[in-house]
Enzyme design. Structure first.
Site, PDB file in Angstrom:
ATOM      1  CG  HIS A 163      -7.728  22.575 -33.696  1.00 36.93           C
ATOM      2  ND1 HIS A 163      -8.170  23.053 -32.495  1.00 36.93           N
ATOM      3  CD2 HIS A 163      -8.156  23.454 -34.638  1.00 36.93           C
ATOM      4  CE1 HIS A 163      -8.853  24.174 -32.695  1.00 36.93           C
ATOM      5  NE2 HIS A 163      -8.853  24.445 -34.002  1.00 36.93           N
TER       6      HIS A 163
ATOM      7  CB  SER B 228      -5.152  21.903 -37.959  1.00 38.83           C
ATOM      8  OG  SER B 228      -5.634  22.847 -37.043  1.00 38.83           O
TER       9      SER B 228
ATOM     10  CB  CYS C 127      -0.332  52.974 -31.368  1.00 38.41           C
ATOM     11  SG  CYS C 127       0.413  53.194 -32.990  1.00 38.41           S
TER      12      CYS C 127
ATOM     13  CD  GLU D 172      -8.833  35.761 -52.917  1.00 39.04           C
ATOM     14  OE1 GLU D 172      -8.732  34.561 -52.662  1.00 39.04           O
ATOM     15  OE2 GLU D 172      -9.759  36.484 -52.478  1.00 39.04           O
TER      16      GLU D 172
END
Lengths: 435, 509
Positions: free
Chosen positions: B49, B353, B448, B31
């Site tokens: 979905h 999905s 915040c 990665e």
């Protein structure tokens, strides 16, 4: 059952002053709940001076000012719990208040109180709430967060700084970052005037040659990992960027000082009615919310300019809480007696007042009313009217939105009001700069 | 030599990693960012979905419906938040009704269950705050919402616990066949790849899974003559305060257009309200910046569905890049001219999905290729970090009794405790940055936006990771949060070190 006479939510300047005055008015079982690891609240990171001119006729730093109150809390033996987060406040069937809180030592706490003082303070408007477009790199802080990093943690968040918003914390941080060796390139303010105190503009910007660019805002944020710059734009009278005025400013840090929001999530859960203008509870002359026995003071009620006024207001909240507790204990009196309630209506240049309602029967001889203007007014008048009678007429050379105003109403003037009486506070100007 | 190297630790990469971790294989995930879920997987609609959008017969249609059906079991096994809140597709104009019916028919062909068109007063019963202009809606009971961070993190953690290795901050710069191969070679011996990372490090592997999101075409085009072309299609979003979280209960779509499913309004599993995305084709694969126009568009289009959307309650906005492939469908499997190189490319919507089903499918392809055997000690469940804010008082007491840090609230808006943050840092593939903590436990995700908890989370990261405070970052190298110690602090430290009182107590490097 842990039954307290009074639980104070927050151990900052408001909470401390409220607890002290309540104790001095005879309240015995008091508890202050504070989420940080020491009392004093935001004052602990405000190491600049200028605090206490009204209260002590001295110029103190934030921690020194807080210390005066903390010492009193100690000498009066008022108990407090630190590192304790209040999660919920609710009403019980017997009209007591149940406070749910949490900390390391006690775990989950359930505490009961006859009366509550809300003193949670406020938070700063974030980049997200401002909805500034662009990337989301490191280097964007609210001015208060940066102040904590510099003054309490001992780290400078960046070296080349742009500040958006000319609120007081932003102005103070412009000077602070400069003194620590950072280059503060400019302070941009969306409005055509600063929201901060005049003395801060002089002492924090002008003295250090930091430009204040009024009617300017940040319209884009550059840099994927660490901030590399912002795009600044001039805005028109309605705050919209003017095409062609964009300018890219290189910086590694953007500080935001764009307004404070009273932190009323707990109040809302409890069912307290808030004012849509102040963001704080709507209160009566006793600084009591629409839930009997629940009082509010300090920046959770409305954002103040000076801590001295917070202490003064909180002192009154403590006294009113003491009266409530005493009455409650003696008579078992559950609710307020029916009496005339006047709504103080802001007109003209008055943005809001605190309190919002007044029960003349419950007033002391005099009542301090605080208010803010919605723009800059010069050569103006402030007047208070009960129906068609003018109770008060004051001439002012200049009123700005950044500086809180006050006036005093007399009980003798309001006592004669009928239930349908109309009480109005009006700010009018001879010449209006923003017209 | 690895058996499989997966490029990309997004949701599909992690779903594949988790499926491969069932097998006796030596698997590595590379990665380029410092954590899992840093690209497209972290900035999308967070919607599962129903599956009525894709054209029947496409991979998108197939894997969307399959993935949707897997979500209940997967979210239980891996303990991440998923809810079938149902979705609605709005039709504002009676003339458009045939398009809504087409969508219904397409959904039925794709195997989506429970679809029906709702008209008249029932619309407001389903969703009271919808615009009065809505004429009809397609109701899809199987639509759902998920936390994409926690889903990806759960998949990755489970893969990691079952032996998959992860290397972060490792960008792939080159891929080449391991040995010169002849076009007519059929032997397994020739199978193999060499991956060179940006830092010069070289990895060897028998198979590659290309799950590189918006960069997947770059890697495919290094090894195959069957070129792919991915366009980063930006989508901007606004997230609203939890106060607005109940404005709608379903995910609200508008009739889809050529560039996607339009601007939706949806509750999130954490109780916020979200609207977006816009759709804008770009060339820059890192342009995750929002724009003034985009944010305005999101609000304007969202208000067409739900007129009362309160702009004042926006707490943050963000943008993500969809990896949109030129042919419009997912690209899954080996290109003919690159055996052992498995594409998982063009994963734009409904990629989230479809991810669980893509994971199963890709892992099967790889397993067949490598003739991999199941791992007898595979452990398919994982427990999430305890969540104090939603725990019952009894559960809270138990947690605090076990570890008092669960009583110390750090993020006030989301009620996140020190215990949760420490857990997020210490667990497998634990958080290393402010954003890593935020995605795992939501500290700084509230109204915040970290104004209160940022210095406190930094301190915990510093302590737990034994970091120099100046090395604490927002999202990895280059995003450090602090510039230098203040003058006073530097002087103090010098005094401490040189003074006779120095006792070496501090554990900071």
């Amino acid at each position: 059952m842990n039954l307290y006479d009074l639980i104070v939510i927050g151990g900052g300047p408001a909470g401390l002053a409220a607890a002290i005055s309540a104790r001095q008015s005879g309240v015995e079982k008091i508890l202050i709940l504070e989420r940080d690891n020491e009392l004093g609240g935001i004052l602990n990171q405000c190491i600049h001076n200028g605090f206490g001119l009204h209260t002590f006729q001295e110029e103190l730093t934030g921690p020194e000012y807080a210390d005066r109150f903390i010492r009193q809390v100690f000498s009066l033996g008022i108990p407090f719990k630190l590192n304790t987060m209040v999660l919920d406040i609710s009403r019980t069937d017997t009209d007591q208040k149940l406070v749910t809180a949490m900390n390391r030592e006690d775990g989950l706490l359930q505490l009961y109180a006859r009366s509550i003082v809300l003193a949670m303070g406020c938070r700063e408007r974030s980049r997200g709430a401002l909805n500034i477009p662009g990337f989301r790199p490191a280097g964007i802080y609210t001015a208060g967060t940066a102040q904590r990093l510099v003054n309490m943690e001992g780290y400078l968040p960046g070296k080349e700084v742009v500040i958006l918003g000319s609120g007081d914390i932003g102005l103070i941080m412009a000077r602070r970052m400069t003194l620590e060796g950072a280059k503060v390139k400019l302070v941009a303010e969306l409005q055509p005037y600063s929201g901060g105190l005049q003395r801060n503009i002089v002492q924090c910007l002008e003295d250090y040659d930091i430009p204040l660019k009024l009617s300017h805002t940040v319209v884009d944020i550059h840099g994927k990992d660490r901030l590399t710059g912002v795009t600044l734009s001039e805005v028109d009278a309605s705050g919209r960027p003017i095409p062609g005025t964009q300018e890219r400013i290189a910086c590694d840090t953007l500080l935001l000082s764009c307004g404070l929001l009273p932190e009323n999530e707990l109040s809302e859960k409890l069912g307290v009615t808030l004012s849509s203008v102040t963001g704080g509870p709507a209160v009566n002359e006793s600084l009591e919310t629409d839930i009997p026995g629940v009082f509010a003071c300090g920046n959770v009620l409305h954002v103040h300019d000076l801590v001295d006024y917070v202490s003064e207001e909180a002192g009154r909240a403590g006294i009113h809480a003491a009266h409530y507790i005493e009455k409650h204990k003696n008579t078992g009196d559950r609710g307020p007696k029916p009496c005339v309630t006047l709504t103080l209506r802001p007109e003209g240049g008055v943005r809001y007042t605190v309190p919002q309602t007044i029960r003349p029967a419950e007033m002391e001889k005099t009542l301090l009313v605080r208010f803010r203007a919605n723009a800059i007014y010069s050569n103006c008048t402030v007047s208070v009217w009960l129906d068609d009678v003018c109770l008060l007429h004051l001439k002012k050379a200049k009123i700005t939105p950044g500086e809180m105003q006050q006036l005093t109403l007399k009980k003798s003037d309001l006592e004669k009001a009928g239930a349908s009486g109309s009480l109005v506070i009006r700010l009018e100007e001879a010449s209006h700069e923003n017209a | 030599m690895y058996d499989v190297i997966i490029i990309g630790a997004g949701v599909t990469g992690c779903a594949i990693a988790r499926e491969l971790s069932r097998l006796q294989l030596n698997v590595l995930v590379l990665e380029k960012e410092e954590d899992v879920c840093c690209g497209t997987s972290k900035a999308n609609s967070a919607v599962i979905h129903a599956g009525h959008d894709a054209q029947p017969g496409t991979l998108k249609a197939k894997f969307n419906v399959l993935g949707n059906a897997m979500m209940d079991q997967l979210s239980q096994e891996l303990d991440f938040p998923f809810r079938r809140n149902g979705s609605l597709v709005l039709c504002f104009d009676k003339a458009q009704l045939p398009r809504l019916e087409d969508l219904l028919e397409r959904g039925r062909q794709n195997g989506v269950e429970g679809l029906r068109i709702v008209t008249g007063e029932e619309i407001k019963t389903l969703e009271p705050n919808l615009s009065d202009e809505v004429q009809a809606v397609l109701f899809c009971p199987t639509g759902g919402i998920v936390c994409p961070f926690l889903m990806t993190i759960a998949l990755a953690e489970n893969a990691c616990e079952n032996g998959v290795c992860f290397r972060f901050d490792t960008a792939v710069s080159q891929i080449a066949p391991l040995a010169p191969r002849e076009s007519n070679t059929q032997g397994e011996a020739a199978l193999g790849w060499q991956i060179t990372a940006a830092g010069g490090e070289v990895f060897e592997t028998r198979c590659i899974v290309n799950a590189a999101g918006v960069y997947a075409d770059v890697f495919n085009n290094m090894v195959s003559a069957h070129k792919l072309s991915i366009t980063p299609r930006r989508g901007e979003y606004q997230l609203l305060d939890k106060k607005a979280g109940n404005l709608v209960s379903h995910t609200i779509f508008q009739l889809p257009g050529a560039m996607g499913k339009g601007v939706l309004v949806t509750p999130t599993v954490h109780g916020n309200l979200m609207m977006g995305p816009t759709a804008e084709n770009l060339t820059d694969r890192e342009a995750v910046n929002t724009t003034a126009n985009g944010l305005d568009e999101v609000m304007e289009k969202g208000r067409r569905s739900v007129p009362s959307l309160p702009a004042k309650l926006t707490i943050t906005s963000f943008a993500g890049l969809r990896a949109s492939e030129a042919d419009g469908d997912f690209v899954l499997g080996e290109p003919k001219d690159a055996p052992g190189f498995f594409n998982c490319a063009g994963i734009d919507s409904p990629g989230l999905s479809a991810a669980p089903a893509i994971g199963v499918y890709l892992a099967k392809l790889v397993a067949d290729k490598l003739k991999a055997e199941p791992k007898p000690d595979f452990h398919g469940t994982r427990q999430s970090i305890p969540h104090m804010a939603s725990a019952s008082p009894e559960e809270q007491k138990v947690l605090i009794a076990k570890d008092p840090a669960y009583g110390n609230v750090i993020c006030r808006c989301e009620t996140v405790t020190e215990g949760e943050i420490v857990n997020a840092i210490r667990r497998p593939l634990g958080a290393r940055s402010l954003d890593g903590v935020k995605r795992r436990v939501r500290a700084g995700m509230g109204r915040c936006q970290g104004g209160f908890c940022t210095p406190r989370v930094m301190e915990i990261l510093e302590r737990e990771r034994h970091l120099n405070p100046l090395a604490v970052s927002k999202h990895g190298s280059g995003s450090e949060l602090l510039a230098e110690a203040t003058r006073q602090e530097t002087e103090l430290e010098t005094e401490q070190v040189t003074g006779p009182e120095a006792d070496g107590k501090g554990d900071r490097p």
